[in-house]
Design an enzyme around this catalytic site. Structure first.
Site, PDB file in Angstrom:
ATOM      1  CD  GLU A 159      -4.596  -4.493  10.886  1.00 25.51           C
ATOM      2  OE1 GLU A 159      -4.062  -3.415  10.705  1.00 25.51           O
ATOM      3  OE2 GLU A 159      -5.222  -4.896  10.048  1.00 25.51           O
TER       4      GLU A 159
ATOM      5  CB  CYS B 129      -9.197 -12.366   8.631  1.00 24.13           C
ATOM      6  SG  CYS B 129      -7.705 -11.969   7.594  1.00 24.13           S
TER       7      CYS B 129
ATOM      8  CB  CYS C   6       4.341  -8.415   5.361  1.00 23.71           C
ATOM      9  SG  CYS C   6       4.407  -9.411   4.088  1.00 23.71           S
TER      10      CYS C   6
ATOM     11  CB  CYS D 294       2.627  -6.698  -2.251  1.00 18.80           C
ATOM     12  SG  CYS D 294       2.967  -8.549  -2.211  1.00 18.80           S
TER      13      CYS D 294
ATOM     14  CB  CYS E 275       0.165  -4.844   0.855  1.00 17.81           C
ATOM     15  SG  CYS E 275      -0.490  -5.594   2.216  1.00 17.81           S
TER      16      CYS E 275
ATOM     17  CB  CYS F 265      -3.993  -6.653   4.147  1.00 21.76           C
ATOM     18  SG  CYS F 265      -2.597  -7.725   4.766  1.00 21.76           S
TER      19      CYS F 265
HETATM   20  N1  SAH Z   1       0.641 -12.707   2.855  1.00 26.79           N
HETATM   21  C1  SAH Z   1      -0.399 -13.410   2.304  1.00 26.79           C
HETATM   22  C2  SAH Z   1      -1.706 -13.211   3.116  1.00 26.79           C
HETATM   23  C3  SAH Z   1      -1.854 -11.857   3.631  1.00 26.79           C
HETATM   24  S1  SAH Z   1      -2.563 -10.672   2.391  1.00 26.79           S
HETATM   25  C4  SAH Z   1      -0.809 -13.265   1.068  1.00 26.79           C
HETATM   26  O1  SAH Z   1      -0.222 -12.298   0.136  1.00 26.79           O
HETATM   27  O2  SAH Z   1      -1.727 -13.830   0.399  1.00 26.79           O
HETATM   28  C5  SAH Z   1      -4.220 -11.204   2.274  1.00 26.79           C
HETATM   29  C6  SAH Z   1      -4.787 -10.782   0.779  1.00 26.79           C
HETATM   30  O3  SAH Z   1      -5.113  -9.347   0.893  1.00 26.79           O
HETATM   31  C7  SAH Z   1      -3.739 -10.808  -0.102  1.00 26.79           C
HETATM   32  O4  SAH Z   1      -4.193 -11.241  -1.574  1.00 26.79           O
HETATM   33  C8  SAH Z   1      -3.463  -9.357  -0.400  1.00 26.79           C
HETATM   34  O5  SAH Z   1      -2.813  -9.278  -1.704  1.00 26.79           O
HETATM   35  C9  SAH Z   1      -4.837  -8.702  -0.215  1.00 26.79           C
HETATM   36  N2  SAH Z   1      -4.440  -7.206   0.078  1.00 26.79           N
HETATM   37  C10 SAH Z   1      -3.727  -6.713   0.633  1.00 26.79           C
HETATM   38  N3  SAH Z   1      -3.900  -5.253   0.720  1.00 26.79           N
HETATM   39  C11 SAH Z   1      -4.979  -4.898  -0.142  1.00 26.79           C
HETATM   40  C12 SAH Z   1      -5.730  -3.923  -0.311  1.00 26.79           C
HETATM   41  N4  SAH Z   1      -5.438  -2.713  -0.060  1.00 26.79           N
HETATM   42  N5  SAH Z   1      -7.043  -4.169  -0.902  1.00 26.79           N
HETATM   43  C13 SAH Z   1      -7.497  -5.452  -1.225  1.00 26.79           C
HETATM   44  N6  SAH Z   1      -6.484  -6.417  -1.043  1.00 26.79           N
HETATM   45  C14 SAH Z   1      -5.435  -6.263  -0.626  1.00 26.79           C
END
Ligand code: SAH
Length: 359
Positions: free
Chosen positions: A93, A113, A120, A124, A127, A341
């Site tokens: 994406e 972005c 990944c 987390c 996510c 994400c």
């Molecule tokens: N792996 C990297 C970059 C990708 S995620 C990182 O962790 O920074 C980009 C951002 O989106 C990160 O801060 C992640 O925690 C956040 N993110 C992921 N899922 C999300 C969600 N459902 N709502 C809001 N932010 C989210």
């Protein structure tokens, strides 16, 4: 996967070297780069100021396109999300964000972005990208092509990059740096290093390595918890790199680069939105003079987390700001197109028969 290398993975010197091997005049390098980056064409055959023999040679040796758009979605706030397919069928994406308060300044109209991995590995808990693990790293050409294709499909000149799509950029370090070198180069996409933000889950050795790079990239760290107890609950990586080590690496980055950094902090109801977390966050961000982006959580289908109400978010922001920390409370863009994400890909893979708009 195709065996031919993609021309968008090459640095200028590497392309020159190849042309020298073919005994082509040196000026062909810039002619070709113009067709790849400045006025991109879809095939080597369209590079009309090159002799047919050279076009033929290029086509036999190189791929030109690394991504192919399978779907785009428009949100009412004009955020546009692209689903791209790679040569091996993988989906990634990319999102075009016309203005991102908190991430960019007003003059940065067009932010892209980009994703850096298929899936990944960091898992987390909140996510969508990590739900099915990591499939592979993206190549430099694929990362560069995300930006080129968004530019082409939208008709907008991209002037800001956030590496915040799918994947952990610093886990794909070499290809990421190669892609950013091309995106930054005057012969490539010409986007200033200061307009490129790399966001990481917090890979400590890689943050230090990034600090030692000549490029003045902006660093964002996904914090999401201001104490080890809370952060480790939602980010397994915190067990490997606890806050103390992470903050020391951030300190190294800030002092080596003499640049301010940003912490991203998703607000999740009942989990990390307490006064205690706000105080701890204010303290640690204040020490580093880091900026804090507060982002109300964007709910993911199948996951239990919710965003707190607007008053809770504003109260949390107020507590952080009392530590003389600059914050933004991001008004979520793209919620209605699953722009968080990994969400669009997830939906597409679970329900691929749904109408796909060819872009
Ligand atoms: N792996 C990297 C970059 C990708 S995620 C990182 O962790 O920074 C980009 C951002 O989106 C990160 O801060 C992640 O925690 C956040 N993110 C992921 N899922 C999300 C969600 N459902 N709502 C809001 N932010 C989210």
């Amino acid at each position: 996967m195709t065996a031919r290398p993609n021309i968008k993975s090459l640095l200028r010197d590497e392309l020159s070297a190849q042309l020298a091997v073919w005994s082509e005049p040196a000026y062909r390098t810039d002619q070709i780069l113009q067709w790849v980056y400045a006025k991109p064409v879809d095939s080597f055959d369209q590079m009309s100021n090159l002799p047919a023999s050279l076009r033929q040679k290029l086509a036999t040796h190189f791929e030109l396109n690394a991504v192919h758009a399978v779907r785009t979605r428009n949100a009412s706030d004009t955020t546009e999300k692209f689903l791209f397919q790679l040569h091996d069928g993988s989906l990634i994406e990319t999102v075009l964000i016309p203005a991102t308060p908190g991430l960019t300044t007003q003059s940065d109209r067009h932010t892209v972005c980009v994703s850096t991995q298929v899936g990944c590995a960091y898992g987390c808990k909140f996510c969508a990208s990590g739900l099915e693990g990591v499939k592979r790293n993206l190549t430099a050409a694929e990362i560069v092509d995300e930006v080129l294709h968004v530019q082409k499909l939208s008709g907008d000149k991209v002037n800001n990059i956030v590496v915040m799509g799918m994947g952990e950029p610093l886990a794909n370090y070499d290809e990421l740096m190669r892609a950013l070198t091309i995106i930054n180069a005057p012969w490539g996409l010409g986007i200033g290093a200061r307009k490129i933000t790399v966001s990481t889950v917090g890979l400590v050795p890689r943050i230090r390595q990034l600090a030692d790079e000549p490029m003045q990239l902006r660093l964002a760290v996904s914090l999401h918890g201001a104490t080890d107890a809370v952060r480790a609950q939602i980010m397994p990586v915190n067990k490997k790199y606890p806050l103390k080590e992470l903050l020391a690496a951030c300190d190294y980055y800030v002092h080596t680069k003499k640049r301010l950094m940003t912490f991203e902090y998703i607000l999740i109801a009942g989990l990390n939105d307490t006064d205690e977390q706000a105080e701890a966050l204010g303290k640690l961000a204040g020490k580093l003079r880091a900026k804090v982006n507060l982002i109300p959580y964007n709910p993911v289908e199948g996951l239990p987390w919710q965003r707190p109400g607007p008053e809770v978010c504003r109260h949390f922001q107020h507590l952080v700001e009392r530590h003389h920390v600059t914050t933004t409370l991001r008004t979520e863009k793209g919620t209605d197109i699953n722009a968080a994400c990994g969400q669009l890909r997830l939906q597409h893979e679970r329900n691929p028969t749904r109408t796909v708009a060819e872009a």
